[in-house]
Design a protein around this motif. Structure first.
Motif, PDB file in Angstrom:
ATOM      1  N   ASP A 243       0.847  -1.210   0.000  1.00  0.00           N
ATOM      2  CA  ASP A 243       0.000   0.000   0.000  1.00  0.00           C
ATOM      3  C   ASP A 243       0.873   1.248   0.000  1.00  0.00           C
ATOM      4  O   ASP A 243       0.572   2.222  -0.694  1.00  0.00           O
ATOM      5  N   GLY A 244       1.932   1.195   0.812  1.00  0.00           N
ATOM      6  CA  GLY A 244       2.859   2.335   0.881  1.00  0.00           C
ATOM      7  C   GLY A 244       3.485   2.623  -0.471  1.00  0.00           C
ATOM      8  O   GLY A 244       3.635   3.790  -0.860  1.00  0.00           O
ATOM      9  N   VAL A 245       3.820   1.568  -1.203  1.00  0.00           N
ATOM     10  CA  VAL A 245       4.409   1.743  -2.541  1.00  0.00           C
ATOM     11  C   VAL A 245       3.366   2.388  -3.455  1.00  0.00           C
ATOM     12  O   VAL A 245       3.652   3.360  -4.161  1.00  0.00           O
ATOM     13  N   LYS A 246       2.127   1.865  -3.397  1.00  0.00           N
ATOM     14  CA  LYS A 246       1.057   2.405  -4.267  1.00  0.00           C
ATOM     15  C   LYS A 246       0.818   3.881  -3.991  1.00  0.00           C
ATOM     16  O   LYS A 246       0.545   4.657  -4.904  1.00  0.00           O
ATOM     17  N   ARG A 247       0.911   4.265  -2.713  1.00  0.00           N
ATOM     18  CA  ARG A 247       0.632   5.658  -2.357  1.00  0.00           C
ATOM     19  C   ARG A 247       1.874   6.546  -2.451  1.00  0.00           C
ATOM     20  O   ARG A 247       1.839   7.715  -2.078  1.00  0.00           O
ATOM     21  N   GLY A 248       2.973   5.962  -2.911  1.00  0.00           N
ATOM     22  CA  GLY A 248       4.191   6.755  -3.101  1.00  0.00           C
ATOM     23  C   GLY A 248       4.927   7.085  -1.810  1.00  0.00           C
ATOM     24  O   GLY A 248       5.794   7.952  -1.779  1.00  0.00           O
ATOM     25  N   LYS A 249       4.588   6.385  -0.720  1.00  0.00           N
ATOM     26  CA  LYS A 249       5.232   6.656   0.579  1.00  0.00           C
ATOM     27  C   LYS A 249       6.456   5.770   0.798  1.00  0.00           C
ATOM     28  O   LYS A 249       7.295   6.070   1.652  1.00  0.00           O
ATOM     29  N   VAL A 250       6.499   4.644   0.112  1.00  0.00           N
ATOM     30  CA  VAL A 250       7.590   3.674   0.289  1.00  0.00           C
ATOM     31  C   VAL A 250       8.149   3.361  -1.094  1.00  0.00           C
ATOM     32  O   VAL A 250       7.378   3.160  -2.047  1.00  0.00           O
ATOM     33  N   THR A 251       9.478   3.332  -1.218  1.00  0.00           N
ATOM     34  CA  THR A 251      10.054   2.982  -2.524  1.00  0.00           C
ATOM     35  C   THR A 251      10.001   1.465  -2.708  1.00  0.00           C
ATOM     36  O   THR A 251       9.923   0.711  -1.722  1.00  0.00           O
ATOM     37  N   VAL A 252      10.078   1.039  -3.958  1.00  0.00           N
ATOM     38  CA  VAL A 252      10.081  -0.398  -4.247  1.00  0.00           C
ATOM     39  C   VAL A 252      11.293  -1.053  -3.588  1.00  0.00           C
ATOM     40  O   VAL A 252      11.193  -2.144  -2.998  1.00  0.00           O
ATOM     41  N   ASP A 253      12.440  -0.385  -3.641  1.00  0.00           N
ATOM     42  CA  ASP A 253      13.649  -0.944  -3.016  1.00  0.00           C
ATOM     43  C   ASP A 253      13.470  -1.110  -1.507  1.00  0.00           C
ATOM     44  O   ASP A 253      13.858  -2.126  -0.933  1.00  0.00           O
ATOM     45  N   ALA A 254      12.866  -0.100  -0.866  1.00  0.00           N
ATOM     46  CA  ALA A 254      12.665  -0.164   0.597  1.00  0.00           C
ATOM     47  C   ALA A 254      11.696  -1.292   0.939  1.00  0.00           C
ATOM     48  O   ALA A 254      11.906  -2.032   1.906  1.00  0.00           O
ATOM     49  N   ARG A 255      10.642  -1.433   0.123  1.00  0.00           N
ATOM     50  CA  ARG A 255       9.693  -2.534   0.372  1.00  0.00           C
ATOM     51  C   ARG A 255      10.392  -3.883   0.232  1.00  0.00           C
ATOM     52  O   ARG A 255      10.250  -4.758   1.079  1.00  0.00           O
ATOM     53  N   ASP A 256      11.173  -4.037  -0.840  1.00  0.00           N
ATOM     54  CA  ASP A 256      11.836  -5.319  -1.079  1.00  0.00           C
ATOM     55  C   ASP A 256      12.838  -5.640   0.037  1.00  0.00           C
ATOM     56  O   ASP A 256      12.936  -6.783   0.485  1.00  0.00           O
ATOM     57  N   ALA A 257      13.557  -4.603   0.501  1.00  0.00           N
ATOM     58  CA  ALA A 257      14.551  -4.829   1.565  1.00  0.00           C
ATOM     59  C   ALA A 257      13.836  -5.232   2.857  1.00  0.00           C
ATOM     60  O   ALA A 257      14.269  -6.162   3.559  1.00  0.00           O
ATOM     61  N   ALA A 258      12.731  -4.546   3.182  1.00  0.00           N
ATOM     62  CA  ALA A 258      11.994  -4.886   4.404  1.00  0.00           C
ATOM     63  C   ALA A 258      11.420  -6.296   4.296  1.00  0.00           C
ATOM     64  O   ALA A 258      11.507  -7.085   5.244  1.00  0.00           O
ATOM     65  N   ALA A 259      10.857  -6.620   3.133  1.00  0.00           N
ATOM     66  CA  ALA A 259      10.259  -7.949   2.949  1.00  0.00           C
ATOM     67  C   ALA A 259      11.318  -9.039   3.130  1.00  0.00           C
ATOM     68  O   ALA A 259      11.061 -10.089   3.733  1.00  0.00           O
ATOM     69  N   ALA A 260      12.524  -8.777   2.638  1.00  0.00           N
ATOM     70  CA  ALA A 260      13.595  -9.773   2.737  1.00  0.00           C
ATOM     71  C   ALA A 260      14.070  -9.946   4.181  1.00  0.00           C
ATOM     72  O   ALA A 260      14.667 -10.974   4.523  1.00  0.00           O
ATOM     73  N   SER A 261      13.821  -8.937   5.044  1.00  0.00           N
ATOM     74  CA  SER A 261      14.295  -9.004   6.441  1.00  0.00           C
ATOM     75  C   SER A 261      13.285  -9.659   7.368  1.00  0.00           C
ATOM     76  O   SER A 261      13.562  -9.842   8.545  1.00  0.00           O
ATOM     77  N   LEU A 262      12.079  -9.950   6.858  1.00  0.00           N
ATOM     78  CA  LEU A 262      10.988 -10.426   7.726  1.00  0.00           C
ATOM     79  C   LEU A 262      10.782 -11.927   7.604  1.00  0.00           C
ATOM     80  O   LEU A 262      10.671 -12.445   6.490  1.00  0.00           O
ATOM     81  N   ARG A 263      10.711 -12.610   8.744  1.00  0.00           N
ATOM     82  CA  ARG A 263      10.286 -14.007   8.665  1.00  0.00           C
ATOM     83  C   ARG A 263       9.396 -14.369   9.856  1.00  0.00           C
ATOM     84  O   ARG A 263       9.316 -13.607  10.827  1.00  0.00           O
ATOM     85  N   ALA A 264       8.747 -15.523   9.759  1.00  0.00           N
ATOM     86  CA  ALA A 264       7.777 -15.939  10.772  1.00  0.00           C
ATOM     87  C   ALA A 264       8.298 -17.138  11.550  1.00  0.00           C
ATOM     88  O   ALA A 264       9.068 -17.942  11.025  1.00  0.00           O
ATOM     89  N   SER A 265       7.847 -17.236  12.819  1.00  0.00           N
ATOM     90  CA  SER A 265       8.227 -18.376  13.656  1.00  0.00           C
ATOM     91  C   SER A 265       7.130 -18.611  14.691  1.00  0.00           C
ATOM     92  O   SER A 265       6.402 -17.675  15.047  1.00  0.00           O
ATOM     93  N   ALA A 266       7.022 -19.833  15.170  1.00  0.00           N
ATOM     94  CA  ALA A 266       6.067 -20.119  16.241  1.00  0.00           C
ATOM     95  C   ALA A 266       6.795 -20.567  17.504  1.00  0.00           C
ATOM     96  O   ALA A 266       6.175 -21.086  18.427  1.00  0.00           O
ATOM     97  N   ASP A 267       8.104 -20.331  17.550  1.00  0.00           N
ATOM     98  CA  ASP A 267       8.884 -20.857  18.677  1.00  0.00           C
ATOM     99  C   ASP A 267       9.716 -19.736  19.315  1.00  0.00           C
ATOM    100  O   ASP A 267      10.719 -19.298  18.743  1.00  0.00           O
ATOM    101  N   ILE A 268       9.290 -19.283  20.490  1.00  0.00           N
ATOM    102  CA  ILE A 268       9.976 -18.149  21.127  1.00  0.00           C
ATOM    103  C   ILE A 268      11.443 -18.482  21.432  1.00  0.00           C
ATOM    104  O   ILE A 268      12.343 -17.718  21.054  1.00  0.00           O
ATOM    105  N   PRO A 269      11.745 -19.621  22.095  1.00  0.00           N
ATOM    106  CA  PRO A 269      13.149 -19.860  22.486  1.00  0.00           C
ATOM    107  C   PRO A 269      14.129 -19.801  21.317  1.00  0.00           C
ATOM    108  O   PRO A 269      15.166 -19.132  21.407  1.00  0.00           O
ATOM    109  N   SER A 270      13.823 -20.459  20.201  1.00  0.00           N
ATOM    110  CA  SER A 270      14.788 -20.462  19.096  1.00  0.00           C
ATOM    111  C   SER A 270      14.825 -19.105  18.388  1.00  0.00           C
ATOM    112  O   SER A 270      15.870 -18.679  17.892  1.00  0.00           O
ATOM    113  N   ALA A 271      13.690 -18.386  18.381  1.00  0.00           N
ATOM    114  CA  ALA A 271      13.667 -17.076  17.700  1.00  0.00           C
ATOM    115  C   ALA A 271      14.518 -16.049  18.445  1.00  0.00           C
ATOM    116  O   ALA A 271      15.181 -15.216  17.836  1.00  0.00           O
ATOM    117  N   VAL A 272      14.504 -16.093  19.789  1.00  0.00           N
ATOM    118  CA  VAL A 272      15.152 -15.007  20.560  1.00  0.00           C
ATOM    119  C   VAL A 272      16.610 -15.297  20.910  1.00  0.00           C
ATOM    120  O   VAL A 272      17.293 -14.432  21.450  1.00  0.00           O
TER     121      VAL A 272
END
Ligand code: NAD
Length: 283
Positions: free
Chosen positions: A49-78
């Protein structure tokens, strides 16, 4: 630097998003992998949405997306985290248990933040082995837009942790206010009170919800009236806070109004369920 956000709901997905956008390797944790992934997906939608509204660059979106992952296990994540922030529901025992699990597995010297809106940071600290590293990091909804973070110093918080918390706030581009631990801090104590009084005015027939809200929006330049804001925050979240403040501060003006109790009991929790003080079913 690595940030772990525990709880992938209304607040957690936003905290994960702004952390990833600031260049932190970010892990979004929830009770199940599906819920954690849903939080990541929500953060990615905000970025698109940020990219569509011109608030976020495509590069910034791609970099943020690449830094994000999901986990269901607190001990191994932290285990190699620099900063862990919990954003699970506003219940003392749940938060104490989640924080204790994180505290037991995260590195010495890492910062442990709680996004509680009102619970005592000192009470949360009392359940932990390393209470000095706990700070309140109270974000505001929607996290990717609202500039404020209330940084709450618990009775046992050390200065190193306050410094680390303020550095994190600055790096994600937010503004900090520093508050000593006290029920409701500065924001919830004042903001919830306004919402509860607006509900009592609605009950008494003083005015319609939209007129009460517009009175403050136009007359006092509030960006959003207190009833609409309650719908966005969640009536259940606000009811929990009101009950807690009523118990802790003992002031009659924090007693939850009957209309709030009734709407929550009927499952009308605001925007997230399609109805609160307003009808959101079309939006
Ligand atoms: P939410 O219900 O939208 O999200 C909570 C998430 O925590 C859910 O995804 C749930 O599955 C997850 N969760 C529950 N137990 C868990 C566990 N044991 N381990 C991992 N994940 C677990 O709640 P929210 O509105 O995001 O509120 C979270 C916190 O933020 C609360 O303390 C609330 O008071 C505070 N807060 C909320 C707002 C708001 O506007 N909603 C604003 C500021 C602060």
């Amino acid at each position: 630097m690595k940030v772990v956000v525990i709880g992938a709901g209304t607040m957690g997905h936003g905290i994960a998003q702004v952390s990833a956008m600031a260049g932190y390797e970010t892990v979004q944790v929830d009770a199940t992998l599906e819920q954690a992934e849903a939080g990541v997906a929500r953060a990615l939608r905000n970025l698109d949405d940020g990219v569509k509204r011109g608030k976020v660059t495509v590069d910034a979106r791609d970099a943020a997306a690449a830094s994000l992952r999901a986990s269901a296990d607190i001990p191994s994540a932290v285990v190699d985290a620099d900063i862990v922030i919990e954003a699970v529901p506003e219940r003392m025992e749940l938060k104490q248990s989640v924080l204790a699990t994180a505290d037991a597995h995260m590195p010495a010297g890492a910062l442990l933040g709680s996004n509680t809106s009102s619970l005592s940071i000192t009470d949360l600290q009392n359940a932990l082995t390393h209470p000095q590293r706990v700070v309140g990091l109270h974000f505001f909804n929607p996290v990717h837009i609202n500039p404020l973070i209330e940084v709450v110093r618990g009775r046992l918080t050390d200065e190193t942790s306050m410094t680390a918390a303020l550095a994190y706030v600055a790096r994600i581009g937010k503004e900090a206010v520093v508050v000593n631990d006290s029920p409701g801090f500065a924001t919830s104590r004042l903001g919830v009170l306004l919402g509860l009084e607006a509900m009592r005015m609605l009950e008494e027939g003083v005015a319609q919800a939209a007129d009460i809200d517009r009175a403050l929006e136009l007359g006092y330049r509030h960006p959003m009236g207190p009833l609409k804001l309650t719908d966005l925050v969640g009536l259940d979240v606000r009811l929990d806070i009101a009950r807690y403040l009523h118990e802790k501060l003992g002031a009659a003006h924090f007693k939850p109004p009957a209309i709030l109790e009734r709407l929550v009991a009927d499952g009308h929790l605001g925007k997230k369920t399609g109805r609160g003080f307003y009808d959101w079913s079309e939006s």
